[in-house]
Design a protein around this motif. Structure first.
Motif: not given
Length: 245
Positions: A123-134, A206-215, A217-224
């Motif tokens: 397996a490969i795990a790439n440590v990314l950022s919520v800044a890469g999602m939005v 495949n893609v996983a949020d690791t913490d509350w801020m990531a969850v 931020a992605r939710a707020r961006a998806a809503r509006d």
């Protein structure tokens, strides 16, 4: 799916921050061996030191040759120049961020894909950022480089699926590390990020949020999306006002 217990892992940027937390957590969960890779192996205090600059193809090739037993690769090494993307005097900063955060991950994935394949897929795990999602305007070239690494994760997953290699993209929020020392607000403990990341790997996500801020931020961006973009722009301008006073 891979199990952490008994795994042989290599963590880039394993000498501090989230990387060191991954090394500690891997060992705590029973990994057979953990290579802790750093530009200066003398900085490594836990794990098996490996000299590695992920932007140096020669060193990457040497690491792949020296660590033929790896079945879990954690691409954690990252760089944030803390510069604007357009309105900056340092035009090299964004290139440096892309070299580490995108090309560094690509270098490692290319070099270790045959190693992982020879060891059953792994397996490969790439440590990314919520800044890469939005898009995060206040993170300059860091945000685009992490977005590029996110798409790299998807493409790698498709290419390596026939050899049985899973690829997990970890979406990380604000963490209490040296890289985030300038960031205000609550920050996650690096060990909690590592623990959540390893669980996601063991589940084969495949893609996983690791913490509350990531969850969140992605939710707020998806809503509006438009409103979220305006809020981020305001944050950028507020930071600018603070630094120019």
């Amino acid at each position: 799916m891979i199990r952490v217990e008994g795994a042989v892992a290599l963590v880039t940027g394993g000498n501090r921050g989230i990387g060191r937390a991954f090394v500690e957590e891997l060992l705590a969960q029973g990994a057979a061996k953990v290579y802790a890779a750093a530009r200066d192996p003398r900085d490594v205090e836990i794990g098996t030191p490996v000299r590695l600059d992920v932007t140096d193809p020669g060193q990457v090739a040497e690491a792949a040759s020296a660590c033929p037993d790896v079945n879990l690769l954690i691409n954690n090494a990252g760089y944030h120049a803390n510069q604007r993307l357009v309105l900056t005097d340092d035009h090299q900063a964004a290139r440096d961020e892309m070299e580490v955060n995108f090309f560094g991950v690509l270098n490692m994935t290319r070099a270790f894909a045959p190693v992982l394949g020879a060891n059953g897929g792994g397996a490969i795990a790439n440590v990314l950022s919520v800044a890469g999602m939005v898009p995060a305007p206040f993170m300059g070239g860091y945000s685009p480089s992490k977005a590029a690494a996110l798409w790299l994760s998807t493409i790698s997953r498709a290419e390596l699926e026939p050899q049985g290699t899973q690829v997990t993209a970890l979406i990380v929020g604000s963490v209490d590390t040296r890289m985030a020392a300038h960031v205000d607000g609550a920050k996650e403990n690096p060990r909690d990020i590592a623990r959540a990341g390893l669980k996601a790997v063991e589940r084969g996500e495949n893609v996983a949020d690791t913490d509350w801020m990531a969850v969140d931020a992605r939710a707020r961006a998806a809503r509006d999306p438009a409103r979220y973009e305006r809020q981020l722009a305001k944050l950028l301008n507020a930071q600018t006002l603070r630094t120019t006073k």
